[in-house]
Enzyme design. Structure first.
Site, PDB file in Angstrom:
ATOM      1  N   ASP A 224       0.883  -1.155   0.000  1.00 59.83           N
ATOM      2  CA  ASP A 224       0.000   0.000   0.000  1.00 59.83           C
ATOM      3  C   ASP A 224       0.927   1.213   0.000  1.00 59.83           C
ATOM      4  O   ASP A 224       1.491   1.561   1.037  1.00 59.83           O
ATOM      5  CB  ASP A 224      -0.889  -0.012   1.248  1.00 59.83           C
ATOM      6  CG  ASP A 224      -1.766   1.228   1.359  1.00 59.83           C
ATOM      7  OD1 ASP A 224      -2.119   1.803   0.307  1.00 59.83           O
ATOM      8  OD2 ASP A 224      -2.077   1.634   2.498  1.00 59.83           O
TER       9      ASP A 224
ATOM     10  N   GLU B 292      -1.436  -1.495  -4.561  1.00 55.98           N
ATOM     11  CA  GLU B 292      -2.677  -0.729  -4.659  1.00 55.98           C
ATOM     12  C   GLU B 292      -2.457   0.453  -5.583  1.00 55.98           C
ATOM     13  O   GLU B 292      -1.475   1.187  -5.463  1.00 55.98           O
ATOM     14  CB  GLU B 292      -3.105  -0.243  -3.265  1.00 55.98           C
ATOM     15  CG  GLU B 292      -4.465   0.399  -3.254  1.00 55.98           C
ATOM     16  CD  GLU B 292      -4.966   0.708  -1.855  1.00 55.98           C
ATOM     17  OE1 GLU B 292      -5.287   1.885  -1.607  1.00 55.98           O
ATOM     18  OE2 GLU B 292      -5.028  -0.216  -1.025  1.00 55.98           O
TER      19      GLU B 292
ATOM     20  N   ASP C 155      -2.313   0.620   7.527  1.00 55.30           N
ATOM     21  CA  ASP C 155      -1.596   0.585   6.248  1.00 55.30           C
ATOM     22  C   ASP C 155      -0.962  -0.800   6.045  1.00 55.30           C
ATOM     23  O   ASP C 155      -0.839  -1.275   4.917  1.00 55.30           O
ATOM     24  CB  ASP C 155      -0.502   1.659   6.219  1.00 55.30           C
ATOM     25  CG  ASP C 155      -1.058   3.034   6.522  1.00 55.30           C
ATOM     26  OD1 ASP C 155      -1.423   3.742   5.570  1.00 55.30           O
ATOM     27  OD2 ASP C 155      -1.144   3.392   7.710  1.00 55.30           O
TER      28      ASP C 155
END
Length: 198
Positions: A11, A71, A146
């Site tokens: 991420d 992502e 996260d």
């Protein structure tokens, strides 16, 4: 014979980068690691990008992933924030391309749908579902979501293995250039890279 895969999920971010590493053996999954790279102490944006590249490279060299699931940036109103996020994603992808690790990008909505069945799920709901799927003890869960967002990208990729995907995937620099023809300018003469292997 059961084929094993290691999936690195990221991420990206320039404040905090989350990551998770998943080991896949057939239909069985096991979390090998998850964590965050905290970049808040660095004021220089380029130093942050260097840290993202270095940490991604060190994770690749430690765990030898077969895939990077990352992502994709979402569209927001703040152009500067989007630009910074895109740069962070780009340097993480560069580290994977440097080590010839195939990359697949997943939209945040797709990841949430894959994990929870709802594109509007909260980060907490995603984290809780991953904890159940991967049988992670509650005390091993990190407070920074996260980390589970990075793990969610890896788990989403596990769910897509063997299925055709419409997401963007690259197997190396040449593949990246071929799939982005017209967007990438290639030099007329390729000069060998003189830098030693890291």
């Amino acid at each position: 014979m059961i084929k094993e895969h290691i999936i690195l999920g990221i991420d990206p971010g320039t404040t905090i980068m989350g990551y998770g590493i998943l080991k896949v053996s057939g239909n069985k999954t096991e979390m090998l690691a998850m964590g965050v790279l905290d970049l808040k102490k660095y004021s220089n944006h380029y130093l942050k990008l260097q840290r993202v590249f270095a940490r991604t490279l060190s994770l690749i060299d430690e765990f030898h992933p077969d895939h990077l699931a990352i992502e994709a940036p979402f569209f927001g109103k703040n152009v500067q924030s989007m630009l910074k996020l895109g740069r962070a994603q780009g340097v993480a992808m560069s580290a994977a391309l440097y080590r010839d690790v195939p990359i697949t990008e997943y939209a945040p909505l797709k990841i949430k749908m894959a994990i929870t069945g709802s594109g509007s799920a909260s980060k907490e709901q995603v984290a809780d579902m991953l904890r159940r799927y991967l049988k992670i003890p509650q005390e091993s869960m990190l407070p920074q979501l996260d980390a589970t967002d990075g793990l969610a990208a890896a788990y989403c990729h596990f769910l897509q293995l063997g299925k055709p995907t419409s997401e963007k995937a690259y197997s190396g620099w040449k593949d990246f250039i071929a799939k982005n023809e017209g967007k990438v300018k290639t030099p007329k003469k390729i000069i060998p890279d003189p830098t030693p292997e890291l």
